[in-house]
Design an enzyme around this catalytic site. Sequence first.
Site, mmCIF file in Angstrom:
data_model
loop_
_atom_site.group_PDB
_atom_site.id
_atom_site.type_symbol
_atom_site.label_atom_id
_atom_site.label_comp_id
_atom_site.label_asym_id
_atom_site.label_seq_id
_atom_site.Cartn_x
_atom_site.Cartn_y
_atom_site.Cartn_z
ATOM 1 N N HIS A 1 -13.316 7.709 -6.407
ATOM 2 C CA HIS A 1 -12.211 6.766 -6.245
ATOM 3 C C HIS A 1 -11.029 7.113 -7.136
ATOM 4 C CE1 HIS A 1 -15.937 4.859 -5.033
ATOM 5 N NE2 HIS A 1 -15.217 4.291 -4.087
ATOM 6 N N GLY B 1 -20.901 11.608 3.294
ATOM 7 C CA GLY B 1 -20.654 11.609 4.739
ATOM 8 C C GLY B 1 -19.267 12.003 5.173
ATOM 9 N N LYS C 1 0.839 -1.204 0.000
ATOM 10 C CA LYS C 1 0.000 0.000 0.000
ATOM 11 C C LYS C 1 0.873 1.252 0.000
ATOM 12 C CE LYS C 1 -2.842 2.670 3.162
ATOM 13 N NZ LYS C 1 -4.087 2.867 2.434
ATOM 14 N N CYS D 1 -22.763 1.212 -2.309
ATOM 15 C CA CYS D 1 -21.808 1.472 -3.380
ATOM 16 C C CYS D 1 -21.235 0.183 -3.957
ATOM 17 C CB CYS D 1 -20.705 2.399 -2.922
ATOM 18 S SG CYS D 1 -20.017 2.042 -1.332
ATOM 19 N N HIS E 1 -27.274 4.600 1.758
ATOM 20 C CA HIS E 1 -26.241 4.694 0.731
ATOM 21 C C HIS E 1 -25.658 3.314 0.469
ATOM 22 C CE1 HIS E 1 -22.644 5.768 -1.450
ATOM 23 N NE2 HIS E 1 -21.912 5.159 -0.540
ATOM 24 N N GLU F 1 -17.546 12.956 9.742
ATOM 25 C CA GLU F 1 -17.007 11.694 10.289
ATOM 26 C C GLU F 1 -15.536 11.727 10.729
ATOM 27 O OE1 GLU F 1 -18.012 8.369 7.649
ATOM 28 O OE2 GLU F 1 -19.895 9.313 7.068
#
Length: 763
Positions: free
Chosen positions: A704, A441, A20, A652, A650, A493
Amino acid sequence: MTIIGHTLGFPRIGAHRELKYALESYWNNLIKPEQLLEIGRMLRIRHWEKQKECGMDWIPVGDFAWYDHVLSTSLMVNNIPKRHRCDNEKQANLDTLFRISRGCFIDNKLIAPSELKKWFNTNYHYIVPEFSENQDFQLNWMQLFDEIDEALSLKYPVKPILLGPISYLWLGKTTGKTFNRLSLLPSLLKVYKKILKIISKKNINWIQIDEPILSLELPTLWTSAYLSTYEQLHGKVKLLLTTYFDDIHHQLNTITQLKIDGLHVDLVSNSNNISLLHQTLPKHWVISAGIINGRNIWKTNLHNWFKKLSPIVTERKLWIGPSCSFLHIPIDLDLENQLDTHIKKCFAFSIQKCLEIKMLCAALNSKNTNDSNACADTLLSYCNDYKYFKTHYDIMHNINIAKQLKNIDNIPKTRNTKYVKRSVLQHNTLNLPMLPTTTIGSFPQTKEIRKLRADLKKNKIEKNFYNINIKKYIKKIITEQEKLGLDVLVHGEPERNDMVEYFGENLDGFIFTQNGWIQSYGSRCVKPPIIIGDISRSKPITKEWIHYAQTLTKKPIKGILTGPITITIWSFLREDIELKTIALQLALAIRAEVLDLEQTGIKIIQIDEPALREGLPLKYRDQKQYLEWAINIFNTTISSVKDTTQIHTHMCYSEFNDIMHVIGRLDADVISIEASRSNENILTSIHNCINNLNEIGPGVYDIHSPNIPTKKEIIKKINQLLKYIPKTRLWINPDCGLKTRSWIEIKKSLNNMISAAKTLRDQ
Ligand code: GLN
Ligand code: ZN
């Protein structure tokens, strides 16, 4: 006959998420391609070495991928969308791969990435291959061969992994004119034959060829394609046809006729029956028994399997392995030094599961030898820890929960008033403009916010100091949203590390790992919590933050909660307790939270259920029941709110077409869904169900990807949506939360989005 132990693939991201960080550094131009390549190499070797140390007889090669293994397959067969090719690039390279997965600018033009889609019923997302009519395939990308050579040079017993050609075609989509993707099979097979030929010249005995779609109920044309395909692929190297994620009994007629040398079956996630398979499958085939759960973190009841497999081992070649690749579980339990020792003894991560495979192989191999009894005893005592757990953390201990569950019939199944009536009341209360704008959010999680949360966890700072600083950030988020001119605001959030982990941490019944990261897509990972017992809410969770946000603005704040189905599906569950019991307990907890928010004056509440579609069983025959259940759970969560309270949900990354017909039965007023990367199909299915759908916000741009959508592009998207959705029922929002984007990107994108909405509103 010696029993062989193997894995179907190891997590590629690294125990400390090395891949990552390397990918993100590379994308931000902080490291050179050679450095990225080196980190990949280091991870592969480390993972091969670990598996060997743990006694695996075969070492999988081909499970490593720079972004996604389906995308690697696309590169290997030179299936690169035209828009992602650069004129001056003769050979595809890493940047080509990242252009497909992340989108890019070519000549200042925004190029959309390929679509991401959930890998069967898991939370892993793959890059959807794109096919055009009559297209040709060629062998292009040598990664697999290079990695095989790399592993061979280190003397590992290599078992290459290939995604099978029929699954590859099935998982993709057609672009331009719709056509039968199977028409591309002959050309694709030419490349596969070449691949197998090259592999056969290396020192390789077996190939693992993954055909996971065999667990689906395939159209006959697709099933029958298997016969000729495997006739053609069969050659010098032996083929282990690999299936996983569900039972394959319905395909046995076809499978038994295939020219293959062995079959891997998932014996965990379904009702596959090993004795029946043993009787049915050709006697000379290897059966690779997938008995170690590749999707959960509990120890395996090895002794049970020992008893079940013992009669078979004398009659046929047996391999022992996990149900599926370890891609879906963390790497190493030994890194978890904060877990309670008793609880820890009940878990096994990838490395520990390799050791389980080794232990079971040893016991089966020792049958009829002097060591036999000792080996069986080891298996028995291995499972004792788990028994300890069952007696100490049994579910339904909590008397309050038991009482609530007893009264469950008193909870209304649906809301008081139908949408048509309650929406008038809501519109009067909220007074929103046409084409209202909002977000899903989350806002960016800055370094400071992460540090704040980490410091609180380590008790380095006082709760009060933490609260003040989180509130400061909420204030900034509100100010920015007001400046931008959004209609419905969110608190952003900032207190949440992850949408599931956060609720888990604030409910009883969960525990957490420190390093249990799982790849979700590309460089994105999640750390699923573990449910160990009864779930209950001892105090309000989000009220303080959301209520504070509402005190700062006259515009309505939408309170965001994670739904019970998503929390259930994205956690590691007890294997001995029904998922339904856990989900119901969660529904009651979130229901209490919903009512608390409403009581403090929050008029809009969004229940995120991005995993609802993921839980859909793979077989049509099981889907109806699941959906009925899911609707019921969702509605239990919100059924007692006032008519004036607007409920959003929501979802996705879903193949919504399969569930669109029931989404309208979720008693929500507004649903926002990810639709920006997907094609018109989803719009057609929205259109077909529009009468049941109340209000809807299909994302107008893709969060994204780092690209900034222009106002013109968003207007085009909204106009396209307006062809299918009445203007009075359309919401304008990005397709998911903004947590992973930077403030600079967000401000530009949202500004364009709001300005597009305003322009169209006035028309
Ligand atoms: N409310 C969440 C967020 O914005 C939703 C995330 C999701 O759908 N995966 O981050
Ligand atoms: Zn989302």
